[in-house]
Scaffold this active site. Structure first.
Site, PDB file in Angstrom:
ATOM      1  N   ARG A 104       0.855  -1.195   0.000  1.00  0.00           N
ATOM      2  CA  ARG A 104       0.000   0.000   0.000  1.00  0.00           C
ATOM      3  C   ARG A 104       0.879   1.228   0.000  1.00  0.00           C
ATOM      4  NH1 ARG A 104      -4.989   0.371   4.128  1.00  0.00           N
ATOM      5  NH2 ARG A 104      -3.349   1.190   5.444  1.00  0.00           N
ATOM      6  N   THR A 108      -1.158   7.374  -0.647  1.00  0.00           N
ATOM      7  CA  THR A 108      -2.490   7.227  -1.255  1.00  0.00           C
ATOM      8  C   THR A 108      -3.272   6.037  -0.687  1.00  0.00           C
ATOM      9  OG1 THR A 108      -1.652   5.740  -2.967  1.00  0.00           O
ATOM     10  CG2 THR A 108      -1.578   8.103  -3.450  1.00  0.00           C
ATOM     11  N   ASP A 200       0.034  -3.173  11.932  1.00  0.00           N
ATOM     12  CA  ASP A 200       0.561  -3.557  10.617  1.00  0.00           C
ATOM     13  C   ASP A 200       0.977  -5.024  10.672  1.00  0.00           C
ATOM     14  OD1 ASP A 200       2.496  -4.055   8.463  1.00  0.00           O
ATOM     15  OD2 ASP A 200       2.307  -1.916   8.077  1.00  0.00           O
ATOM     16  N   ASP A 203       4.615  -5.927   9.422  1.00  0.00           N
ATOM     17  CA  ASP A 203       5.658  -5.487  10.357  1.00  0.00           C
ATOM     18  C   ASP A 203       5.696  -6.389  11.593  1.00  0.00           C
ATOM     19  OD1 ASP A 203       6.190  -3.480   8.606  1.00  0.00           O
ATOM     20  OD2 ASP A 203       5.556  -1.839   9.902  1.00  0.00           O
TER      21      ASP A 203
HETATM   22  C1  PRP Z   1      -1.282  -4.887   4.209  1.00  0.00           C
HETATM   23  C2  PRP Z   1      -2.075  -6.164   4.263  1.00  0.00           C
HETATM   24  C3  PRP Z   1      -2.870  -6.127   2.995  1.00  0.00           C
HETATM   25  C4  PRP Z   1      -3.144  -4.638   2.819  1.00  0.00           C
HETATM   26  C5  PRP Z   1      -4.546  -4.376   3.246  1.00  0.00           C
HETATM   27  O1  PRP Z   1      -0.179  -5.031   3.390  1.00  0.00           O
HETATM   28  O2  PRP Z   1      -1.275  -7.305   4.413  1.00  0.00           O
HETATM   29  O3  PRP Z   1      -2.181  -6.645   1.865  1.00  0.00           O
HETATM   30  O4  PRP Z   1      -2.234  -3.950   3.688  1.00  0.00           O
HETATM   31  O5  PRP Z   1      -4.886  -3.047   3.003  1.00  0.00           O
HETATM   32  P1  PRP Z   1      -5.951  -2.625   1.895  1.00  0.00           P
HETATM   33  O6  PRP Z   1      -7.126  -3.520   2.070  1.00  0.00           O
HETATM   34  O7  PRP Z   1      -6.265  -1.200   2.269  1.00  0.00           O
HETATM   35  O8  PRP Z   1      -5.318  -2.732   0.555  1.00  0.00           O
HETATM   36  P2  PRP Z   1       0.885  -3.833   3.189  1.00  0.00           P
HETATM   37  O9  PRP Z   1       0.487  -2.996   2.033  1.00  0.00           O
HETATM   38  O10 PRP Z   1       1.089  -3.140   4.501  1.00  0.00           O
HETATM   39  O11 PRP Z   1       2.177  -4.616   2.745  1.00  0.00           O
HETATM   40  P3  PRP Z   1       3.055  -5.671   3.559  1.00  0.00           P
HETATM   41  O12 PRP Z   1       2.244  -6.926   3.662  1.00  0.00           O
HETATM   42  O13 PRP Z   1       4.251  -5.816   2.696  1.00  0.00           O
HETATM   43  O14 PRP Z   1       3.363  -5.084   4.907  1.00  0.00           O
HETATM   44  N1  URA Z   2      -2.656  -3.242   6.657  1.00  0.00           N
HETATM   45  C1  URA Z   2      -2.359  -3.726   7.880  1.00  0.00           C
HETATM   46  O1  URA Z   2      -1.385  -4.482   8.045  1.00  0.00           O
HETATM   47  N2  URA Z   2      -3.145  -3.363   8.910  1.00  0.00           N
HETATM   48  C2  URA Z   2      -4.211  -2.548   8.783  1.00  0.00           C
HETATM   49  O2  URA Z   2      -4.889  -2.265   9.777  1.00  0.00           O
HETATM   50  C3  URA Z   2      -4.491  -2.055   7.488  1.00  0.00           C
HETATM   51  C4  URA Z   2      -3.705  -2.417   6.444  1.00  0.00           C
END
Ligand code: PRP
Ligand code: URA
Length: 209
Positions: A104, A108, A200, A203
């Site tokens: 994400r 944005t 997150d 993380d």
């Molecule tokens: C997180 C999560 C989803 C997304 C959800 O990933 O694992 O993929 O956010 O958010 P959305 O429904 O608003 O798209 P992130 O983008 O943080 O990446 P990561 O898994 O690499 O930490």
């Molecule tokens: N991605 C995450 O990991 N946590 C949230 O709450 C939203 C997006």
């Protein structure tokens, strides 16, 4: 159509509470996610078709049931979806694993694609798309779009925690994708994080910031 299946089993709910706690470290977070995934796997695979084959026990010949439907593919959305692969693989060891890399954009909150590798015969497989978090639904719909472009027809989405906004977004575009979750939370905050959520997920799984 528009099916949301909430896995309300007490063991799942107890373990999810532990995952939500801010002091739960990466090791426990990872283990709990694997355990919950396995428990959710029972619900997700409940309707897989069976057929009877002839076998011989040490005592007699008999007929017994085996899985007979389409083969499965497990597709995690990187990174956090990786935390749900082991649980499913231990239940379905013959499944192939595809990977979709999305993050994400912090400004944005829209998904940015950086990787996609899927089994060649994805169109012939039942797809389990896995990601612990369904927030705005942007990542999920982008992943489903990619899967559809590559020919996937039958897709089930498995999340740990979903926001109502994310469920609405996925089902407005893909009403035929069943969504399995351990919890539907209250809402998103101004930064599009799930409230109460668990922070997150990527993380916390991998110990990064
Ligand atoms: C997180 C999560 C989803 C997304 C959800 O990933 O694992 O993929 O956010 O958010 P959305 O429904 O608003 O798209 P992130 O983008 O943080 O990446 P990561 O898994 O690499 O930490
Ligand atoms: N991605 C995450 O990991 N946590 C949230 O709450 C939203 C997006």
């Amino acid at each position: 159509m528009n099916r949301v299946i909430v896995a309300e089993h007490p063991l799942i709910q107890h373990k999810l509470t532990l995952m939500r706690m801010k002091d739960t470290g990466s090791k426990d977070f990872r283990e709990l996610l694997t355990e919950i995934t396995m428990l959710m796997g029972y619900e997700v695979t409940k309707d897989l078709p069976l057929s009877e084959i002839e076998i011989e026990t040490p005592v007699v010949k008999t007929k017994s049931k085996v899985l007979s439907g389409k083969k499965l593919a497990i597709v995690p959305i990187l990174r956090a979806g990786i935390g749900m692969v082991d649980g499913f693989i231990s239940l379905i060891p013959a499944a192939k694993v595809g990977h979709i890399g999305l993050y994400r954009d912090p400004e944005t909150c829209k998904p940015v694609e950086y990787y996609c590798k899927l089994p060649q015969d994805i169109g012939e497989r039942e797809v389990l798309l896995v990601d612990p978090m369904l927030a705005t639904g942007g990542s999920a719909t982008a992943a489903i779009e990619l899967l559809r472009e590559k020919g996937a027809k039958n897709i089930r989405m498995i999340n740990l925690v979903a926001a109502p906004e994310g469920i609405e977004e996925v089902h407005s575009k893909y009403p035929d994708v069943d969504i399995y979750v351990a919890a539907v939370d209250e809402k998103l905050n101004d930064h599009k994080y799930i409230i109460p959520g668990l922070g997150d997920a990527g993380d916390r799984l991998f110990g990064t910031k």
